[in-house]
Design an enzyme around this catalytic site. Structure first.
Site, PDB file in Angstrom:
ATOM      1  N   SER A 102       3.398 -61.443  30.616  1.00 27.70           N
ATOM      2  CA  SER A 102       4.131 -61.338  32.069  1.00 27.70           C
ATOM      3  C   SER A 102       3.859 -62.702  32.765  1.00 27.70           C
ATOM      4  CB  SER A 102       4.145 -60.037  32.671  1.00 27.70           C
ATOM      5  OG  SER A 102       5.092 -60.038  33.488  1.00 27.70           O
ATOM      6  N   GLN A 149       7.488 -45.303  46.874  1.00 28.55           N
ATOM      7  CA  GLN A 149       8.689 -44.898  47.158  1.00 28.55           C
ATOM      8  C   GLN A 149       9.311 -43.646  46.640  1.00 28.55           C
ATOM      9  OE1 GLN A 149      10.204 -46.371  50.154  1.00 28.55           O
ATOM     10  NE2 GLN A 149       8.278 -47.305  50.291  1.00 28.55           N
ATOM     11  N   GLN A 154       7.544 -60.654  29.667  1.00 33.79           N
ATOM     12  CA  GLN A 154       8.355 -60.326  30.638  1.00 33.79           C
ATOM     13  C   GLN A 154       8.201 -61.024  31.899  1.00 33.79           C
ATOM     14  OE1 GLN A 154       7.727 -56.375  33.645  1.00 33.79           O
ATOM     15  NE2 GLN A 154       7.403 -55.692  31.602  1.00 33.79           N
ATOM     16  N   ALA A 176      17.630 -59.152  41.184  1.00 31.68           N
ATOM     17  CA  ALA A 176      16.848 -59.933  42.322  1.00 31.68           C
ATOM     18  C   ALA A 176      16.231 -59.193  43.425  1.00 31.68           C
ATOM     19  CB  ALA A 176      17.702 -61.050  42.735  1.00 31.68           C
ATOM     20  N   ASP A 207       7.871 -48.457  31.452  1.00 27.77           N
ATOM     21  CA  ASP A 207       6.903 -49.562  31.904  1.00 27.77           C
ATOM     22  C   ASP A 207       6.472 -49.443  33.172  1.00 27.77           C
ATOM     23  OD1 ASP A 207       6.729 -52.821  31.438  1.00 27.77           O
ATOM     24  OD2 ASP A 207       6.909 -52.212  33.658  1.00 27.77           O
ATOM     25  N   TYR A 222       0.444 -51.039  40.014  1.00 29.58           N
ATOM     26  CA  TYR A 222       1.419 -50.258  40.866  1.00 29.58           C
ATOM     27  C   TYR A 222       0.857 -49.301  41.581  1.00 29.58           C
ATOM     28  CZ  TYR A 222       4.873 -53.064  37.804  1.00 29.58           C
ATOM     29  OH  TYR A 222       5.293 -54.167  37.025  1.00 29.58           O
ATOM     30  N   PRO A 240      16.511 -57.685  37.522  1.00 29.66           N
ATOM     31  CA  PRO A 240      17.637 -58.328  37.083  1.00 29.66           C
ATOM     32  C   PRO A 240      18.692 -58.564  38.228  1.00 29.66           C
ATOM     33  CG  PRO A 240      17.818 -55.969  36.272  1.00 29.66           C
ATOM     34  CD  PRO A 240      16.445 -56.338  36.611  1.00 29.66           C
TER      35      PRO A 240
END
Length: 331
Positions: free
Chosen positions: A149, A26, A175, A207, A48, A53, A205
């Site tokens: 994580s 995006q 994480q 959501a 990060d 990804y 954070p």
């Protein structure tokens, strides 16, 4: 930008960590350059990414935008999720961890990672082999620190103690997916990290956008939003009626307080004593710039009581909630 220690380690990181999951998907290279430039101006030194990804494109873009300023940044990436349909290009065989790290270093255009995360746990997985691979990467100087994580509390304890038995450095950071709609990490994960001196750097954070208040219950999501794109992860987690209702109630509280819901939600995560930094994962420059105001929000006892009245400590927003990406294996 405020700085904090990564748990008991001497590593100093900015309280906002720039998350780059959207880079290459995006977020274009041009926009990524603007975001990273603004982050640097604001004093952010923590970035990060992960191999998975956008199938490596995020790492490639991060490598391009950090060119010439690599050592100004604490650079984190991850390994463990599938990178292809081939049987040995996922999880934590020694062969794959070593190859995956080399691939990340190549895409990022660097000779080392400051933090290398084991991205996820696999039920029933033996921990010794990935730890042996991590030990080798540490010894070779390809990574400086390591973390986990999406691991449960008992697995974190197991890894710390196994690392001690192997006489290798233990993890310095965890994480987790932690926000005021998903408080389950408070049961054991955060306490385990505090006990073992690990920093905590929660992701999402807000959501996955629900805690901006932009999704109204019973209404179609706005065009272009993550929910409108039917993003798999938001639809599996917080895009549910209970969470949308809680967000609307908190929106009203934040209006009385004179802050935005997104800033409030981010500040609430940062107010936890175990949290070193929080992942701010923008899609646009405007979204990144908006995160900074969260550092000025003070969470009061009244705020804590309001949140506790909506989502009990240690619980999720929805009865019976469990993230299908990390299934329970109790029976």
């Amino acid at each position: 930008m405020q700085l904090s220690s990564m748990g008991k380690s001497p590593l100093k990181v900015s309280r906002l960590c720039l998350g780059t999951m959207m880079f290459g998907d995006q977020t274009s290279l041009e926009d990524a350059l603007s975001i990273v430039g603004d982050a640097q101006e604001k004093g952010c030194n923590f970035i990060d990414t992960a191999d998975v990804y956008t199938s490596g494109k995020s790492e490639e873009i991060v490598g391009q935008v950090l060119k010439g300023q690599r050592h100004r940044w604490v650079l984190a990436s991850k390994v463990g999720n599938a990178m292809s349909s081939l049987p040995n290009e996922s999880a934590y065989s020694r062969s794959w961890v070593m190859r995956a790290c080399e691939g990340s270093l190549r895409r990022l255009g660097t000779d080392h990672l400051d933090i290398y995360y084991l991205h996820r746990d696999y039920n029933g997985m033996d921990l010794e082999e990935p730890l042996r691979a991590i030990e080798t990467l540490l010894r070779e100087g390809k990574i400086r620190y390591w973390g986990v994580s999406n691991f449960r509390g008992w697995r974190i304890a197991e890894m710390v103690n196994m690392a001690r038995q192997m006489n290798m450095p233990g993890p310095v950071v965890c994480q987790p997916y932690y926000n005021l709609l998903n408080r389950m990490p408070e049961v054991e994960v955060l306490e385990a990290c505090g006990h073992y001196g690990m920093g905590v750097v929660p992701y999402s954070p807000i959501a996955r956008g629900v805690l901006t208040g932009k999704y109204a219950p019973g209404q179609a999501p706005a065009e272009g939003s993550r929910a409108a794109r039917a993003d798999k992860r938001i639809m599996e987690t917080e895009f549910r009626e209970e969470s949308l209702q809680i967000a609307q109630t908190l929106q009203q509280h934040c209006e009385r307080k004179g802050v935005s819901l997104a800033h409030f939600a981010t500040a609430w995560v940062l107010a936890n004593r175990h949290v070193s930094a929080v992942i701010a994962g923008p899609r646009t420059l405007a979204q990144w710039q908006d995160y900074a105001a969260a550092l000025d929000v003070v969470i009061t006892q009244e705020d804590e009581a309001v949140v506790n009245g909506l989502v009990s400590p240690g619980h999720p927003s929805t009865p019976g909630y469990n993230d299908p990406a990390y299934p329970l294996n109790g029976r």
